[in-house]
Design an enzyme around this catalytic site. Structure first.
Site, PDB file in Angstrom:
ATOM      1  N   HIS A 153     -18.737  27.460 -10.917  1.00 39.79           N
ATOM      2  CA  HIS A 153     -19.664  26.442 -11.442  1.00 39.79           C
ATOM      3  C   HIS A 153     -19.803  25.271 -10.476  1.00 39.79           C
ATOM      4  O   HIS A 153     -20.887  24.724 -10.296  1.00 39.79           O
ATOM      5  CB  HIS A 153     -19.159  25.893 -12.782  1.00 39.79           C
ATOM      6  CG  HIS A 153     -19.599  26.683 -13.984  1.00 39.79           C
ATOM      7  ND1 HIS A 153     -20.922  26.884 -14.303  1.00 39.79           N
ATOM      8  CD2 HIS A 153     -18.889  27.299 -14.957  1.00 39.79           C
ATOM      9  CE1 HIS A 153     -21.005  27.593 -15.429  1.00 39.79           C
ATOM     10  NE2 HIS A 153     -19.778  27.880 -15.841  1.00 39.79           N
ATOM     11  N   GLY A 159     -12.860  26.926 -21.125  1.00 45.12           N
ATOM     12  CA  GLY A 159     -12.992  26.264 -19.835  1.00 45.12           C
ATOM     13  C   GLY A 159     -14.327  25.546 -19.757  1.00 45.12           C
ATOM     14  O   GLY A 159     -15.301  25.979 -20.372  1.00 45.12           O
ATOM     15  N   CYS A 204     -20.036  32.321 -21.100  1.00 49.59           N
ATOM     16  CA  CYS A 204     -20.165  30.990 -20.525  1.00 49.59           C
ATOM     17  C   CYS A 204     -20.887  30.092 -21.516  1.00 49.59           C
ATOM     18  O   CYS A 204     -21.885  30.507 -22.096  1.00 49.59           O
ATOM     19  CB  CYS A 204     -20.958  31.073 -19.222  1.00 49.59           C
ATOM     20  SG  CYS A 204     -21.199  29.475 -18.439  1.00 49.59           S
ATOM     21  N   LEU A 205     -20.384  28.862 -21.691  1.00 48.51           N
ATOM     22  CA  LEU A 205     -21.019  27.940 -22.641  1.00 48.51           C
ATOM     23  C   LEU A 205     -22.443  27.585 -22.209  1.00 48.51           C
ATOM     24  O   LEU A 205     -23.247  27.170 -23.039  1.00 48.51           O
ATOM     25  CB  LEU A 205     -20.174  26.668 -22.790  1.00 48.51           C
ATOM     26  CG  LEU A 205     -18.805  26.881 -23.457  1.00 48.51           C
ATOM     27  CD1 LEU A 205     -17.990  25.596 -23.423  1.00 48.51           C
ATOM     28  CD2 LEU A 205     -18.962  27.381 -24.886  1.00 48.51           C
ATOM     29  N   GLN A 262     -21.398  21.210 -16.151  1.00 50.59           N
ATOM     30  CA  GLN A 262     -21.973  21.732 -17.400  1.00 50.59           C
ATOM     31  C   GLN A 262     -22.295  20.620 -18.398  1.00 50.59           C
ATOM     32  O   GLN A 262     -22.983  20.853 -19.387  1.00 50.59           O
ATOM     33  CB  GLN A 262     -21.019  22.746 -18.052  1.00 50.59           C
ATOM     34  CG  GLN A 262     -20.868  24.028 -17.257  1.00 50.59           C
ATOM     35  CD  GLN A 262     -19.916  24.979 -17.957  1.00 50.59           C
ATOM     36  OE1 GLN A 262     -18.703  24.884 -17.778  1.00 50.59           O
ATOM     37  NE2 GLN A 262     -20.446  25.874 -18.765  1.00 50.59           N
TER      38      GLN A 262
HETATM   39 NI    NI Z   1     -19.173  28.964 -17.562  1.00 48.22          NI
END
Ligand code: NI
Length: 180
Positions: free
Chosen positions: A145, A46, A99-100, A51
Protein backbone atom coordinates in the site's frame (compact mmCIF):
# COMPACT_ATOMS: atom_id res chain seq x y z
CA UNK A 1 -12.34 7.56 19.45
CA UNK A 2 -11.61 8.89 15.99
CA UNK A 3 -12.98 7.09 12.98
CA UNK A 4 -11.46 8.10 9.66
CA UNK A 5 -13.09 7.47 6.27
CA UNK A 6 -11.44 4.57 4.40
CA UNK A 7 -10.53 5.31 0.78
CA UNK A 8 -11.70 2.70 -1.74
CA UNK A 9 -10.73 1.84 -5.32
CA UNK A 10 -10.56 3.43 -7.85
CA UNK A 11 -9.46 6.50 -5.83
CA UNK A 12 -6.05 7.56 -7.23
CA UNK A 13 -4.76 8.32 -3.69
CA UNK A 14 -4.34 4.55 -3.31
CA UNK A 15 -1.83 4.63 -6.18
CA UNK A 16 0.45 7.27 -4.66
CA UNK A 17 3.90 6.54 -3.29
CA UNK A 18 3.74 7.35 0.44
CA UNK A 19 6.40 9.69 1.90
CA UNK A 20 8.65 8.70 4.83
CA UNK A 21 7.56 9.76 8.32
CA UNK A 22 10.05 12.37 9.54
CA UNK A 23 9.11 12.69 13.20
CA UNK A 24 7.49 10.41 15.75
CA UNK A 25 5.55 13.02 17.74
CA UNK A 26 2.17 13.56 19.41
CA UNK A 27 0.49 14.39 16.13
CA UNK A 28 1.63 11.05 14.71
CA UNK A 29 0.45 9.38 17.93
CA UNK A 30 -3.04 10.77 17.37
CA UNK A 31 -3.08 9.51 13.79
CA UNK A 32 -1.93 6.05 14.95
CA UNK A 33 -4.68 5.95 17.58
CA UNK A 34 -7.33 6.99 15.01
CA UNK A 35 -6.02 4.38 12.57
CA UNK A 36 -6.43 1.63 15.19
CA UNK A 37 -9.97 2.81 15.97
CA UNK A 38 -10.78 2.81 12.24
CA UNK A 39 -9.22 -0.62 11.65
CA UNK A 40 -10.98 -2.28 14.62
CA UNK A 41 -14.33 -0.72 13.64
CA UNK A 42 -14.07 -1.77 9.97
CA UNK A 43 -13.19 -4.54 11.05
CA UNK A 44 -9.77 -5.38 9.61
CA UNK A 45 -6.39 -6.72 10.72
CA UNK A 46 -4.17 -4.16 8.96
CA UNK A 47 -4.39 -0.57 7.73
CA UNK A 48 -1.93 1.68 5.90
CA UNK A 49 -2.10 5.46 6.45
CA UNK A 50 -2.68 6.03 2.73
CA UNK A 51 -6.00 4.17 3.10
CA UNK A 52 -7.21 7.04 5.29
CA UNK A 53 -5.84 9.57 2.77
CA UNK A 54 -2.55 10.22 4.62
CA UNK A 55 0.23 9.19 2.20
CA UNK A 56 2.92 8.63 4.85
CA UNK A 57 4.90 5.43 5.42
CA UNK A 58 2.96 4.19 8.44
CA UNK A 59 0.87 1.11 9.06
CA UNK A 60 -0.94 -0.55 11.92
CA UNK A 61 -1.58 -4.27 12.33
CA UNK A 62 -3.46 -6.37 14.85
CA UNK A 63 -4.09 -9.96 13.82
CA UNK A 64 -6.58 -10.32 16.71
CA UNK A 65 -5.86 -14.03 16.96
CA UNK A 66 -7.01 -16.11 19.90
CA UNK A 67 -4.33 -17.27 22.37
CA UNK A 68 -5.46 -20.85 21.93
CA UNK A 69 -7.69 -22.65 19.46
CA UNK A 70 -11.33 -21.82 20.04
CA UNK A 71 -10.38 -19.06 22.49
CA UNK A 72 -11.23 -15.36 22.39
CA UNK A 73 -9.42 -12.97 20.06
CA UNK A 74 -6.65 -11.09 21.87
CA UNK A 75 -5.73 -7.51 20.94
CA UNK A 76 -2.06 -7.07 20.11
CA UNK A 77 -1.57 -3.73 18.33
CA UNK A 78 1.59 -3.32 16.24
CA UNK A 79 2.83 -0.07 14.70
CA UNK A 80 5.30 -0.01 11.81
CA UNK A 81 6.78 3.35 10.79
CA UNK A 82 8.92 3.54 7.62
CA UNK A 83 8.96 -0.27 7.27
CA UNK A 84 11.46 -1.80 4.85
CA UNK A 85 11.72 -5.38 3.64
CA UNK A 86 15.38 -6.38 4.13
CA UNK A 87 14.98 -9.94 2.94
CA UNK A 88 12.25 -12.15 1.53
CA UNK A 89 12.44 -15.97 1.41
CA UNK A 90 12.54 -17.85 -1.90
CA UNK A 91 9.86 -20.13 -0.48
CA UNK A 92 6.42 -18.79 -1.28
CA UNK A 93 3.00 -19.27 0.21
CA UNK A 94 -0.53 -18.61 -0.95
CA UNK A 95 -3.09 -16.87 1.25
CA UNK A 96 -6.66 -15.71 0.68
CA UNK A 97 -6.42 -11.91 0.95
CA UNK A 98 -8.90 -9.09 1.20
CA UNK A 99 -8.51 -5.33 1.61
CA UNK A 100 -10.57 -2.61 3.32
CA UNK A 101 -10.09 -0.48 0.19
CA UNK A 102 -11.53 -3.25 -2.04
CA UNK A 103 -14.66 -4.13 -0.06
CA UNK A 104 -15.89 -7.71 0.14
CA UNK A 105 -13.54 -9.14 -2.50
CA UNK A 106 -11.07 -11.91 -1.75
CA UNK A 107 -8.46 -13.72 -3.82
CA UNK A 108 -5.57 -16.14 -3.42
CA UNK A 109 -2.28 -14.23 -3.53
CA UNK A 110 1.16 -15.84 -3.62
CA UNK A 111 3.97 -14.08 -1.73
CA UNK A 112 7.31 -14.91 -0.06
CA UNK A 113 6.68 -17.01 3.04
CA UNK A 114 9.12 -15.28 5.43
CA UNK A 115 10.27 -11.65 5.45
CA UNK A 116 12.85 -9.74 7.46
CA UNK A 117 11.71 -6.17 8.20
CA UNK A 118 13.33 -3.03 9.62
CA UNK A 119 11.00 -0.37 11.00
CA UNK A 120 10.64 2.40 13.55
CA UNK A 121 8.24 1.70 16.41
CA UNK A 122 5.75 4.06 18.09
CA UNK A 123 8.45 5.17 20.58
CA UNK A 124 10.79 6.13 17.74
CA UNK A 125 13.14 3.13 18.19
CA UNK A 126 14.50 1.35 15.12
CA UNK A 127 13.75 -2.36 15.22
CA UNK A 128 14.30 -5.45 13.11
CA UNK A 129 12.48 -8.75 13.02
CA UNK A 130 11.60 -11.81 10.99
CA UNK A 131 7.96 -12.68 10.35
CA UNK A 132 6.11 -15.66 8.91
CA UNK A 133 2.51 -16.83 8.63
CA UNK A 134 -0.32 -14.30 8.63
CA UNK A 135 1.93 -11.53 10.03
CA UNK A 136 4.23 -11.88 7.02
CA UNK A 137 1.28 -11.75 4.60
CA UNK A 138 -0.19 -8.73 6.35
CA UNK A 139 3.12 -6.83 6.45
CA UNK A 140 3.75 -7.43 2.74
CA UNK A 141 0.17 -6.41 1.85
CA UNK A 142 0.41 -3.18 3.89
CA UNK A 143 3.93 -2.29 2.68
CA UNK A 144 2.57 -2.72 -0.86
CA UNK A 145 0.00 0.00 0.00
CA UNK A 146 2.84 2.39 0.87
CA UNK A 147 4.13 1.87 -2.68
CA UNK A 148 0.75 2.34 -4.33
CA UNK A 149 0.33 -1.41 -4.92
CA UNK A 150 -2.89 -3.34 -4.20
CA UNK A 151 -3.33 -7.10 -3.73
CA UNK A 152 -5.25 -7.28 -7.01
CA UNK A 153 -2.04 -6.24 -8.81
CA UNK A 154 -0.66 -9.69 -7.95
CA UNK A 155 -3.53 -11.39 -9.84
CA UNK A 156 -3.91 -12.07 -13.54
CA UNK A 157 -5.38 -9.19 -15.52
CA UNK A 158 -8.59 -11.16 -16.04
CA UNK A 159 -9.09 -11.77 -12.31
CA UNK A 160 -8.14 -8.18 -11.46
CA UNK A 161 -10.66 -6.71 -13.90
CA UNK A 162 -13.33 -9.02 -12.52
CA UNK A 163 -12.73 -7.88 -8.93
CA UNK A 164 -12.79 -4.19 -9.95
CA UNK A 165 -16.04 -4.66 -11.87
CA UNK A 166 -17.66 -6.40 -8.89
CA UNK A 167 -16.67 -3.56 -6.53
CA UNK A 168 -18.08 -0.92 -8.93
CA UNK A 169 -21.30 -2.84 -9.43
CA UNK A 170 -21.83 -3.31 -5.68
CA UNK A 171 -21.19 0.41 -5.12
CA UNK A 172 -23.70 1.43 -7.84
CA UNK A 173 -26.30 -0.83 -6.26
CA UNK A 174 -25.59 0.55 -2.80
CA UNK A 175 -25.97 4.12 -4.07
CA UNK A 176 -29.22 3.38 -5.92
CA UNK A 177 -30.84 1.34 -3.17
CA UNK A 178 -33.29 2.80 -0.72
CA UNK A 179 -31.89 1.40 2.50
CA UNK A 180 -34.85 1.52 4.88
NI1 NI B 1 -5.30 -3.47 1.97
Amino acid sequence: MGLLPIIEIPDPILRTQSEPVERVDRELGRLISDMFDTMYAAPGIGLAAVQVAVPRRLLVIDLQEPEEEGGEAVKRPHVFINPEILHASDARKTYNEGCLSIPEQYAEVERPDVVRIRWTDADGAVREGEFDGLMSVCLQHEIDHLNGVLFIDHLSRLKRDMVVRKVMKARREREKAAIL
